[in-house]
Design an enzyme around this catalytic site. Structure first.
Site, PDB file in Angstrom:
ATOM      1  CG  ASP A 233      -2.307   0.523   0.849  1.00 33.93           C
ATOM      2  OD1 ASP A 233      -2.423   1.748   0.718  1.00 33.93           O
ATOM      3  OD2 ASP A 233      -3.253  -0.270   0.693  1.00 33.93           O
ATOM      4  CG  HIS A 266      -5.624   3.357   1.130  1.00 35.87           C
ATOM      5  ND1 HIS A 266      -5.145   2.131   0.749  1.00 35.87           N
ATOM      6  CD2 HIS A 266      -6.958   3.328   0.924  1.00 35.87           C
ATOM      7  CE1 HIS A 266      -6.148   1.379   0.321  1.00 35.87           C
ATOM      8  NE2 HIS A 266      -7.263   2.083   0.416  1.00 35.87           N
ATOM      9  CB  SER A 431      -9.628  -0.540  -0.677  1.00 34.98           C
ATOM     10  OG  SER A 431     -10.261   0.635  -0.224  1.00 34.98           O
TER      11      SER A 431
END
Length: 976
Positions: A233, A266, A431
């Site tokens: 990520d 994220h 996600s």
């Protein structure tokens, strides 16, 4: 003194007793959310959705050269030098990759060919050590967090200022969005924001781990210890307060930025869902966390970064890998190949299925791969989240049919996880659902470490699917095998024995809605075969085979002899999986039968022995098959959908049919009646039509069996033989309906885009459709479309219509019926920037052929967007019904019969764009000496049905098929 009080036996006993107590005390063990959680101090979190928009572009003159083994840098350079020595390429270089993988042998290099690219690629492909040459791609992901429409009943509230660090955070990407989820707007009629009637709502749990009862496994002593979990990520801060000291075992950076930290949030959120130990809890707080930073703060990555990072993950013997990103490019071969290699090395990969729902055919890669656990999203009311992408897979189109995906679903709406600097935030998206499963898998893995030899990507996936709870009234392309059940998955793994299994595990074409779309139309004699693409999961070993051939065994008491079955299947099951495509047809003996027919498919899967075993591992599988058979409908009711002439991304840039959709430039949903034309298909079935799919050239169907051929949004070329046959078919009574779209060479050049990072122009290879090809097909009829591009609202009868980047008629027989409207010249607007209204634009033509007494009828309409769910604003299903009433029965509705006579003036027809590369992706064209020419017409596919091995016994009942063990134990329940 009491040995049973110690070790794993005691923990298993505690788990079982806990479950029994909860059940007998009236606690709903599926949704109970007590036990361990930490109050964060913010009572009302604003719910946000994380939309991950993804695109990929080719980097000019750069290629990924894959070798057939791992070699050191000097050896790889020697191979490349030898391959290019006599190629005529004078300027080339190996692009340096400054990362941790540089010190290890690698199976690829990134090579830039500054001149003679074609000759260089050809020379490299001919080298015996080089496996494949593919363009190097830049991956762009843009993140946006917006209020989740699935939680529209939750009002925005401000968090207490004194606890602001616990409040949700919002950021908006500075990059443009290349693909926008349809779930974002409340402007659609079915948006939850429009209807807010009274309904019982489940409370959103403060801890996602409580919703899945992770505390039960924690209380047994399982917390993720001993399992390596990789998070690919945007990075993670080393000193983030939510992770136990020493648990972040490794942080690596694979980007061109000199940082290991997360600048976006994220990666932090994903890591927190998996392994946070405080505030917003993760599933496996004692797991070994391996952070792979593969995206920059600008949310850009490259295929080569992923390949190096994947190689390093293999080297580090990672157990579980979460990939909360994806995209539609399932033909990025180095990436796909490396995912196969990862799972072949026992890395369990979990990936988000995509945020492009509620549209069908929107699955993202790598979640759509058989060896990957693809995860969809639900809300806390156990409803499929609108943003969650739907199946089927589109790899197999046009010749076959897509596979079942997602594999499972879990909570992905309003999930709380770690914020960038500490505290918690609530986000939504697949996600988010992906790390929920990744965390659960990490926890499960740690709970069966004593059985680690039987844990692999297939066995874990089998356990998750077998234990999942099916959601009612939801079809399989939305939910896969159902909702994740952590405790049942643990129980399954505790008793698991290496075996093969099938997904789906049975075929029941009468079971609606789960088996939609198969259950939506019965079978009949003479129809195109119904293809069910079954995935074979092999938990016995990374490789395997189907022994001999699958057998078709009809149940004689259940009229199974009225079914013919053919098979196509993987010659090798690798890694851990393969396919079994089953083509089902009604036998000639069943032409007049009405009723249910049943049988089963039997097959044996075999893998090599492992350890001290001396004989191969084997599993014999039986796949029940149940179908509804009816008498063959009349010709007028049978509609044939031309799938063969639809092209889509990948591999080429095929633009959207609506030029207004600038944020979604790619046509990538498969153009199938069960994907983006799903609502049109439902309308036709409701109207009583039977719709079949043609996945081969127009020379391969018996036109005497069909009333209407439906050609919609066709980008492909046509073989000369197809043009000749279609004219003959129309003369003999076949009707044809064509829905076109825009095509204008000047506009196509205008809508090309230039990527600043890759310095690469992307030029479309067709317009919305391939008008020059359609005009070739229609030429014998004296019909053609123009290269004009029109847009606008209008009224047809009492129906409001919208014309979205459509074309007009350029030629049509004088004795035909033509409908005209006043529309805006959108082509002029695109090129000149100003609007011009044109009157009497011919948009619809209806014609009865007169060559033969019973000749067919033809209808042409210039815009397909009113049938396509992708960006539909106003449907025209009523008009399609009226057109079919004309083509099938020669009944012309008054609205069309009252049109004034229109005669079209002669005009030049559009030409193909010079230098287009359509031949690279076409099934009809091929390149020859720098030009495109027609291929040789392929032979029509011939279905070879399997021999029948009748069984003279009754088929198992549904109860037998779905039976699970039930235990009754009486235990004292304390008074609460």
């Amino acid at each position: 003194m009491f040995p049973w009080l110690h070790g794993r036996f005691f923990r298993h006993t505690v788990m079982l007793l806990t479950l029994l107590l909860l059940y007998l005390c009236g606690v709903n063990t599926e949704t109970h959310s007590t036990l361990v959680y930490v109050e964060t101090g913010c009572n009302n979190s604003q719910v946000q959705k994380v939309q991950v928009d993804y695109s990929s572009t080719v980097i000019d003159h750069e290629y990924i050269v894959s070798f057939n083994g791992y070699y050191k840098p000097l050896a790889r350079k020697r191979f490349l030098t030898a391959a290019l020595h006599d190629s005529g390429v004078l300027s080339w270089k190996i692009i340096p990759r400054d990362n941790l993988a540089y010190d290890y042998p690698s199976d690829f290099d990134v090579v830039k060919l500054n001149d003679g690219s074609h000759a260089g690629v050809e020379a490299l492909e001919n080298h015996p050590i080089i496996k494949r040459i593919t363009p190097h791609k830049k991956l762009s992901r843009s993140l946006k967090f917006v209020k989740d429409v699935d939680q529209s009943d939750m009002e925005d509230r401000e968090c207490n200022e004194t606890s602001s660090k616990m409040c949700p955070q919002t950021f908006h990407s500075s990059r443009s969005h290349n693909r926008k989820s349809l779930s974002l707007g409340a402007t659609y009629w079915h948006s939850p924001a429009r209807f807010r009637g009274r309904r019982l709502l489940r409370a959103v749990p403060k801890q996602i781990v409580s919703a899945l009862q992770a505390e039960i496994l924690w209380n047994m002593g399982f917390t993720g210890a001993g399992v390596k979990v990789a998070i690919f990520d945007t990075g993670l801060s080393e000193d983030h307060p939510h992770f136990k000291k020493g648990r972040i075992k490794d942080r690596t950076n694979w980007t061109n930025e000199k940082t290991l930290d997360d600048g976006l949030g994220h990666g932090t959120f994903v890591a927190g869902v998996i392994a946070s130990y405080k505030d917003c809890l993760g599933f496996a707080p004692d797991a070994d966390i391996h952070v792979y930073r593969v995206f920059t703060n600008n949310q850009v990555s490259y295929t080569s970064w992923f390949l190096d990072a994947f190689n390093y993950a293999i080297l580090k013997k990672i157990n579980v890998l979460n990939l909360s990103i994806g995209g539609p490019d399932f033909m990025d071969h180095p990436f796909v190949d490396k995912v196969w290699e990862l799972t072949a090395n026992k890395v369990i990969m979990i990936s988000a299925i995509g945020n492009d729902g509620p549209l069908y055919g929107t699955l993202n890669n790598p979640a759509d791969q058989m060896d990957v656990i693809g995860v969809g999203g639900i809300n806390f009311d156990n409803q499929i989240a609108r943003f969650s992408s739907r199946g089927m897979t589109t790899w197999e189109l046009p010749h076959g049919y897509g596979r079942l995906k997602p594999d499972i679903v879990t909570y992905g709406s309003a999930v709380r996880g770690s914020a960038l600097k500490g505290g918690c935030r609530s986000l939504s998206g697949t996600s988010v659902a992906s790390p929920v499963v990744a965390g659960a898998v990490t926890l499960l893995y740690s709970a069966v470490l004593d059985r680690a030899n039987i844990i692999n990507p297939a066995s874990m996936k089998q356990a998750l699917m077998a234990s999942a709870r099916r959601l009612p009234e939801v079809n399989m392309f939305e939910q896969g095998h159902g909702k994740l059940d952590l405790i049942r998955a643990y129980q399954t793994l505790r008793t698991y024995k290496p075996q093969a299994s099938l997904s789906p595990s049975y075929i029941d074409l009468t079971e609606c809605p789960y088996m939609w779309p198969y259950c939506s139309q019965p079978l009949y004699y003479g129809a195109m075969p119904v293809v069910v693409n079954v995935t074979v999961l092999n938990g016995m070993g990374v490789s395997g085979v189907i022994v001999d051939k699958p057998r078709w065994e009809p149940y004689i008491p259940h009229h199974g002899n009225y079914i013919d079955v053919a098979f196509s299947y993987s010659k090798t099951l690798w890694p851990w999986s393969g396919y079994l495509a089953i083509s089902i047809s009604v036998a000639k003996s069943g032409a007049s039968y009405d009723g249910i027919a049943q049988g089963r498919v039997s097959l044996t899967v075999e893998s090599p022995p492992e350890g001290e075993e001396t004989s191969p591992r084997q599993t014999t599988l039986n796949l029940p098959v149940k179908v509804q058979v009816i008498s063959t409908p009349p010709r007028s009711k049978r509609v044939l959908w031309d799938q063969y002439h639809n092209l889509r991304y990948p591999p080429g840039y095929f633009p959207r049919d609506n030029l207004r959709m600038k944020n979604d430039p790619l046509d990538w949903n498969g153009d199938h009646i069960h994907t983006n034309f799903k609502d049109m298909y439902h309308h036709l079935r409701t109207a009583g039509y039977f719709v079949e799919v043609l996945g081969s050239p127009l020379t391969c169907f018996d036109a005497s069996q069909y009333g209407t051929l439906l050609i919609v949004d066709a980008e492909e070329e046509y073989f000369p033989e197809e043009v000749t046959k279609l004219k003959r078919d129309i003369d003999n009574g076949l009707s044809v309906v064509v829905f076109a779209d825009w095509y204008n060479v000047t506009v196509m050049k205008k809508v090309k885009f230039y990527d600043e990072n890759t310095r690469q122009w992307w030029m479309p290879d067709t317009g919305g459709v391939n008008i020059p090809a359609l005009n070739d097909l229609l030429s014998p009829l004296g019909m053609a479309f123009s290269d004009k591009v029109y847009e606008g609202d209008f009224t047809l009868g009492d129906h409001d219509m919208y014309y979205a980047s459509g074309t007009s008629l350029a030629k049509f027989p004088d004795d035909g019926i033509i409908v005209t409207q006043t529309l805006k010249d959108q082509g002029h607007e695109v090129l000149k920037g100003s609007s011009v209204l044109n009157e009497n634009v011919p948009i619809l033509g209806l014609y009865q052929t007169v060559v033969q007494p019973n000749g067919g009828r033809v209808a042409l309409y210039g815009d397909s967007n009113c049938l396509d769910n992708s960006h539909m604003q106003k449907d025209c299903f009523w008009m399609l019904s009226a057109i079919l009433e004309y083509t099938a029965y020669n009944n012309l509705v008054q609205l069309f019969s009252n049109q004034d006579k229109v005669v079209l003036s002669p005009m030049d027809l559009p030409n193909r764009m010079e230098g287009n590369h359509l031949h690279r992706y076409s099934k009809v064209l091929e390149g020859h000496l720098g030009t495109a020419r027609s291929r040789i017409l392929p032979t029509c596919p011939r279905v070879i049905y399997a021999p029948s091995h009748p069984i003279n016994k009754s088929a198992p009942s549904n109860a037998d098929k779905l039976m699970s063990a039930v235990f009754e134990i009486i235990i004292y329940c304390p008074v609460q």
